[in-house]
Design a protein around this motif. Structure first.
Motif, PDB file in Angstrom:
ATOM      1  N   LEU A  52      39.998  40.225  31.081  1.00 57.57           N
ATOM      2  CA  LEU A  52      39.751  39.055  32.244  1.00 57.57           C
ATOM      3  C   LEU A  52      38.912  38.154  30.991  1.00 57.57           C
ATOM      4  O   LEU A  52      38.333  38.382  30.090  1.00 57.57           O
ATOM      5  CB  LEU A  52      38.513  39.406  33.026  1.00 57.57           C
ATOM      6  CG  LEU A  52      39.427  40.668  34.839  1.00 57.57           C
ATOM      7  CD1 LEU A  52      38.156  41.204  34.928  1.00 57.57           C
ATOM      8  CD2 LEU A  52      40.070  39.636  34.924  1.00 57.57           C
ATOM      9  N   ALA A  53      39.031  36.723  31.660  1.00 54.84           N
ATOM     10  CA  ALA A  53      39.073  35.723  30.610  1.00 54.84           C
ATOM     11  C   ALA A  53      37.882  35.243  30.782  1.00 54.84           C
ATOM     12  O   ALA A  53      37.164  34.149  30.417  1.00 54.84           O
ATOM     13  CB  ALA A  53      40.042  34.131  30.900  1.00 54.84           C
ATOM     14  N   SER A  54      36.775  35.974  31.751  1.00 54.20           N
ATOM     15  CA  SER A  54      35.111  35.620  31.802  1.00 54.20           C
ATOM     16  C   SER A  54      34.370  36.058  32.912  1.00 54.20           C
ATOM     17  O   SER A  54      34.596  36.749  33.445  1.00 54.20           O
ATOM     18  CB  SER A  54      35.176  33.684  32.435  1.00 54.20           C
ATOM     19  OG  SER A  54      33.864  33.176  32.986  1.00 54.20           O
ATOM     20  N   VAL A  55      33.364  36.146  32.439  1.00 58.71           N
ATOM     21  CA  VAL A  55      32.289  36.775  32.820  1.00 58.71           C
ATOM     22  C   VAL A  55      31.240  35.665  33.586  1.00 58.71           C
ATOM     23  O   VAL A  55      30.852  34.937  33.057  1.00 58.71           O
ATOM     24  CB  VAL A  55      31.651  38.511  32.442  1.00 58.71           C
ATOM     25  CG1 VAL A  55      31.236  37.916  31.563  1.00 58.71           C
ATOM     26  CG2 VAL A  55      31.365  38.940  33.661  1.00 58.71           C
ATOM     27  N   GLU A  83      29.596  51.413  39.866  1.00 55.84           N
ATOM     28  CA  GLU A  83      30.613  51.681  41.246  1.00 55.84           C
ATOM     29  C   GLU A  83      31.617  51.406  40.611  1.00 55.84           C
ATOM     30  O   GLU A  83      32.838  52.500  40.628  1.00 55.84           O
ATOM     31  CB  GLU A  83      30.187  51.168  42.140  1.00 55.84           C
ATOM     32  CG  GLU A  83      28.926  51.003  42.643  1.00 55.84           C
ATOM     33  CD  GLU A  83      27.937  50.867  42.609  1.00 55.84           C
ATOM     34  OE1 GLU A  83      27.401  49.976  43.208  1.00 55.84           O
ATOM     35  OE2 GLU A  83      27.735  50.004  41.343  1.00 55.84           O
ATOM     36  N   TRP A  84      31.910  51.288  39.325  1.00 56.48           N
ATOM     37  CA  TRP A  84      33.345  50.756  38.528  1.00 56.48           C
ATOM     38  C   TRP A  84      33.137  52.308  37.146  1.00 56.48           C
ATOM     39  O   TRP A  84      34.636  51.539  36.636  1.00 56.48           O
ATOM     40  CB  TRP A  84      32.966  49.906  37.482  1.00 56.48           C
ATOM     41  CG  TRP A  84      32.582  48.057  38.648  1.00 56.48           C
ATOM     42  CD1 TRP A  84      32.454  48.067  40.035  1.00 56.48           C
ATOM     43  CD2 TRP A  84      32.376  46.774  38.223  1.00 56.48           C
ATOM     44  NE1 TRP A  84      31.754  46.654  40.442  1.00 56.48           N
ATOM     45  CE2 TRP A  84      32.126  46.581  39.516  1.00 56.48           C
ATOM     46  CE3 TRP A  84      32.690  46.312  37.193  1.00 56.48           C
ATOM     47  CZ2 TRP A  84      31.838  44.768  39.040  1.00 56.48           C
ATOM     48  CZ3 TRP A  84      32.976  45.244  36.983  1.00 56.48           C
ATOM     49  CH2 TRP A  84      32.606  43.951  37.894  1.00 56.48           C
ATOM     50  N   ARG A  85      32.509  52.277  37.509  1.00 60.70           N
ATOM     51  CA  ARG A  85      32.496  53.347  35.969  1.00 60.70           C
ATOM     52  C   ARG A  85      33.371  55.147  36.803  1.00 60.70           C
ATOM     53  O   ARG A  85      33.364  55.319  37.421  1.00 60.70           O
ATOM     54  CB  ARG A  85      31.338  54.356  35.396  1.00 60.70           C
ATOM     55  CG  ARG A  85      30.648  53.225  34.740  1.00 60.70           C
ATOM     56  CD  ARG A  85      29.436  53.596  34.542  1.00 60.70           C
ATOM     57  NE  ARG A  85      28.212  52.229  33.998  1.00 60.70           N
ATOM     58  CZ  ARG A  85      27.049  52.937  34.386  1.00 60.70           C
ATOM     59  NH1 ARG A  85      26.082  53.274  34.537  1.00 60.70           N
ATOM     60  NH2 ARG A  85      26.602  51.521  33.684  1.00 60.70           N
ATOM     61  N   GLY A  86      35.040  54.940  35.902  1.00 60.94           N
ATOM     62  CA  GLY A  86      36.130  56.073  36.482  1.00 60.94           C
ATOM     63  C   GLY A  86      36.769  54.910  37.237  1.00 60.94           C
ATOM     64  O   GLY A  86      37.720  56.008  37.836  1.00 60.94           O
ATOM     65  N   VAL A  87      36.591  54.039  37.542  1.00 58.44           N
ATOM     66  CA  VAL A  87      37.152  53.648  38.556  1.00 58.44           C
ATOM     67  C   VAL A  87      37.672  52.180  38.084  1.00 58.44           C
ATOM     68  O   VAL A  87      39.496  52.006  37.155  1.00 58.44           O
ATOM     69  CB  VAL A  87      36.911  52.638  39.577  1.00 58.44           C
ATOM     70  CG1 VAL A  87      38.055  52.267  40.680  1.00 58.44           C
ATOM     71  CG2 VAL A  87      36.085  53.928  40.627  1.00 58.44           C
ATOM     72  N   PHE A  88      37.587  51.185  37.271  1.00 58.61           N
ATOM     73  CA  PHE A  88      37.733  50.619  36.453  1.00 58.61           C
ATOM     74  C   PHE A  88      37.600  50.438  34.869  1.00 58.61           C
ATOM     75  O   PHE A  88      38.736  50.282  34.055  1.00 58.61           O
ATOM     76  CB  PHE A  88      37.175  48.573  36.580  1.00 58.61           C
ATOM     77  CG  PHE A  88      37.154  47.883  35.982  1.00 58.61           C
ATOM     78  CD1 PHE A  88      38.843  46.955  35.775  1.00 58.61           C
ATOM     79  CD2 PHE A  88      36.015  47.275  34.570  1.00 58.61           C
ATOM     80  CE1 PHE A  88      38.874  46.538  35.278  1.00 58.61           C
ATOM     81  CE2 PHE A  88      36.949  46.235  34.149  1.00 58.61           C
ATOM     82  CZ  PHE A  88      38.416  45.319  34.420  1.00 58.61           C
ATOM     83  N   TYR A  89      36.618  50.832  34.484  1.00 58.31           N
ATOM     84  CA  TYR A  89      35.995  51.436  33.299  1.00 58.31           C
ATOM     85  C   TYR A  89      36.683  53.223  33.683  1.00 58.31           C
ATOM     86  O   TYR A  89      36.323  53.384  33.984  1.00 58.31           O
ATOM     87  CB  TYR A  89      34.272  51.698  32.801  1.00 58.31           C
ATOM     88  CG  TYR A  89      34.089  50.612  33.630  1.00 58.31           C
ATOM     89  CD1 TYR A  89      34.933  49.283  32.408  1.00 58.31           C
ATOM     90  CD2 TYR A  89      32.864  49.762  33.920  1.00 58.31           C
ATOM     91  CE1 TYR A  89      34.184  47.626  32.299  1.00 58.31           C
ATOM     92  CE2 TYR A  89      32.189  48.946  34.204  1.00 58.31           C
ATOM     93  CZ  TYR A  89      33.123  47.524  33.028  1.00 58.31           C
ATOM     94  OH  TYR A  89      32.495  46.688  32.693  1.00 58.31           O
ATOM     95  N   PRO A  90      37.214  53.010  32.124  1.00 61.23           N
ATOM     96  CA  PRO A  90      37.738  54.755  32.286  1.00 61.23           C
ATOM     97  C   PRO A  90      36.919  55.715  31.671  1.00 61.23           C
ATOM     98  O   PRO A  90      35.593  55.309  31.465  1.00 61.23           O
ATOM     99  CB  PRO A  90      38.241  54.593  30.507  1.00 61.23           C
ATOM    100  CG  PRO A  90      38.343  53.383  29.925  1.00 61.23           C
ATOM    101  CD  PRO A  90      37.502  52.653  30.987  1.00 61.23           C
ATOM    102  N   GLU A 115      33.319  45.228  26.517  1.00 59.19           N
ATOM    103  CA  GLU A 115      34.223  44.727  25.407  1.00 59.19           C
ATOM    104  C   GLU A 115      35.667  45.016  26.238  1.00 59.19           C
ATOM    105  O   GLU A 115      36.521  44.401  26.443  1.00 59.19           O
ATOM    106  CB  GLU A 115      34.240  45.286  24.300  1.00 59.19           C
ATOM    107  CG  GLU A 115      33.515  45.050  23.483  1.00 59.19           C
ATOM    108  CD  GLU A 115      31.771  45.405  23.892  1.00 59.19           C
ATOM    109  OE1 GLU A 115      31.337  45.901  24.962  1.00 59.19           O
ATOM    110  OE2 GLU A 115      31.575  45.750  22.318  1.00 59.19           O
ATOM    111  N   HIS A 116      35.068  46.141  26.962  1.00 53.96           N
ATOM    112  CA  HIS A 116      36.495  46.270  28.195  1.00 53.96           C
ATOM    113  C   HIS A 116      36.618  45.045  29.401  1.00 53.96           C
ATOM    114  O   HIS A 116      38.519  44.828  29.172  1.00 53.96           O
ATOM    115  CB  HIS A 116      36.091  48.079  28.513  1.00 53.96           C
ATOM    116  CG  HIS A 116      37.453  48.703  29.880  1.00 53.96           C
ATOM    117  ND1 HIS A 116      38.207  49.220  29.255  1.00 53.96           N
ATOM    118  CD2 HIS A 116      37.589  48.031  31.150  1.00 53.96           C
ATOM    119  CE1 HIS A 116      39.293  49.640  30.186  1.00 53.96           C
ATOM    120  NE2 HIS A 116      38.427  49.205  31.513  1.00 53.96           N
ATOM    121  N   LEU A 117      35.629  44.563  30.075  1.00 55.05           N
ATOM    122  CA  LEU A 117      36.107  43.810  30.866  1.00 55.05           C
ATOM    123  C   LEU A 117      37.153  42.417  30.094  1.00 55.05           C
ATOM    124  O   LEU A 117      37.680  41.800  31.090  1.00 55.05           O
ATOM    125  CB  LEU A 117      34.658  43.097  31.455  1.00 55.05           C
ATOM    126  CG  LEU A 117      34.785  42.269  32.415  1.00 55.05           C
ATOM    127  CD1 LEU A 117      33.940  42.503  34.007  1.00 55.05           C
ATOM    128  CD2 LEU A 117      34.693  41.050  31.430  1.00 55.05           C
TER     129      LEU A 117
END
Length: 268
Positions: free
Chosen positions: A38-41, A15-22, A32-34
Motif C-alpha cells: 500500500l502507498a500510505s498508512v 487479527e491481521w497476523r496470518g491473514v494479511f501478514y504471512p 515493511e510488509h504493509l
C-alpha cells in the motif's frame, strides 16, 4: 489529476497476523510488509501518547521512497483541551518528533471527540494556530520546548491538516465555511450512520476515513460499496485534489483487504 493514496489506520493488529501478514512474519517487519503493498498508512499511536523522537525517522527508514504517513494529532489537543488554549499542547506534539518523517510526512489528522459540539469561533481559533509549513511547525515546537533537540533546520514543505467531526451539531453548514476559510480539510468519514457523513471538500486535498458499515470498525466493504467510493475518489482526484483514503475497519482484518481492493479498482 491529483494523487491518490490508499492505506489503513495503523498496522499493528493481532487479527491481521496470518491473514494479511504471512504466518511467522516478525512483528517488527509488519510495517515493511504493509508498505510493500500500500502507498500510505495513518499513524495513530501519536493520538494516544507523544512518541519518542527516534520513532519517526525509524518508521520513515523502514518504508520505500514515495510512501506517506498521515499522523493523527495528540488527543490532549482534541479530547483534553477540546481545542481551547492548545498552543503548548501543539508545540509538544510537534516537538515529539513528527517532523522526523521528512518528505514522508502527509496530513495531520485532528479527530474531535463525539461530545464536542460545533463552535465556529473555537474551531476558527484552533485552525489559525495550526502551522502550515514544516519550518513553522519546527519553530512552534522549539518555542514550547526550550532547550530541546527540536531541529530548526528542517526542509520547508507545506503542512496539511484535516479535521474529523463526530457530534451531530457539526452538520451545521457553517462548519465547511470555517474550514474552507483556513484551508483545512473536512474529513469524509463513513461510520455506518453513527456520526455525520460530510462530503464537502474544503481545501486542495481530500481526506477519507472508512470505519466500517454497518458495524463500526468491523464490517467490510462489498464490491458495490467499493465501487461507490472509487467513483467519489476519482471525481475528487480529477478535480486536481490529492486524495488520502484510510480504512479503519481493523477488527476483523478487513482494513488491508478492502484497501487493496480499492487500490486495484483505481489502478493504484
Amino acid at each position: 489529476m491529483g494523487r491518490v493514496r490508499i492505506g489503513t489506520s495503523g498496522w499493528t493488529y493481532p487479527e491481521w497476523r496470518g491473514v494479511f501478514y504471512p504466518p511467522g512474519l516478525a512483528q517488527r517487519r509488519e510495517l515493511e510488509h504493509l508498505a510493500g503493498r500500500l502507498a500510505s498508512v495513518e499513524l495513530n499511536a501519536s493520538f494516544y501518547a507523544l512518541q519518542r523522537p527516534a520513532n519517526y525517522p525509524s518508521w520513515a527508514r523502514r518504508t520505500p521512497p514515495g510512501f506517506c504517513f498521515s499522523v493523527k494529532g495528540w488527543r490532549a489537543v482534541t479530547h483534553e483541551h477540546r481545542l481551547v488554549d492548545v498552543r503548548d499542547a501543539l508545540a509538544a506534539f510537534f516537538a515529539s518528533g513528527v517532523l522526523g518523517l521528512g518528505d514522508k510526512l502527509g496530513p495531520v489528522l485532528w479527530q474531535l471527540p463525539p461530545s464536542l459540539r460545533f463552535d465556529a469561533d473555537v474551531l476558527a481559533r484552533f485552525c489559525a494556530l495550526l502551522p502550515r509549513t514544516t519550518t513553522a511547525a519546527a519553530e512552534l515546537a522549539a518555542s514550547g520546548a526550550p532547550g530541546s533537540a527540536v531541529p530548526l533546520a528542517v526542509e520547508e514543505r507545506p503542512l496539511r491538516h484535516a479535521v474529523e467531526v463526530r457530534h451531530r451539531s457539526h452538520e451545521d453548514p457553517a462548519l465547511a465555511e470555517v474550514l474552507r476559510a483556513h484551508g483545512v480539510a473536512l474529513v469524509t468519514a463513513d461510520t455506518g450512520g453513527r456520526w455525520p457523513l460530510r462530503l464537502e471538500q474544503t481545501t486542495d486535498f481530500s481526506y477519507v476515513r472508512l470505519h466500517g458499515s454497518p458495524e463500526l470498525y468491523v464490517s467490510g466493504y462489498d464490491a458495490a460499496a467499493l465501487d461507490d467510493w472509487a467513483g467519489r475518489v476519482e471525481a475528487w482526484a480529477a478535480g486536481g485534489r490529492d486524495v488520502y483514503v484510510y480504512f479503519d475497519n481493523t477488527m476483523a482484518a478487513r482494513a488491508p483487504v478492502d484497501a487493496l481492493a480499492l487500490a486495484q479498482l483505481l489502478g493504484r
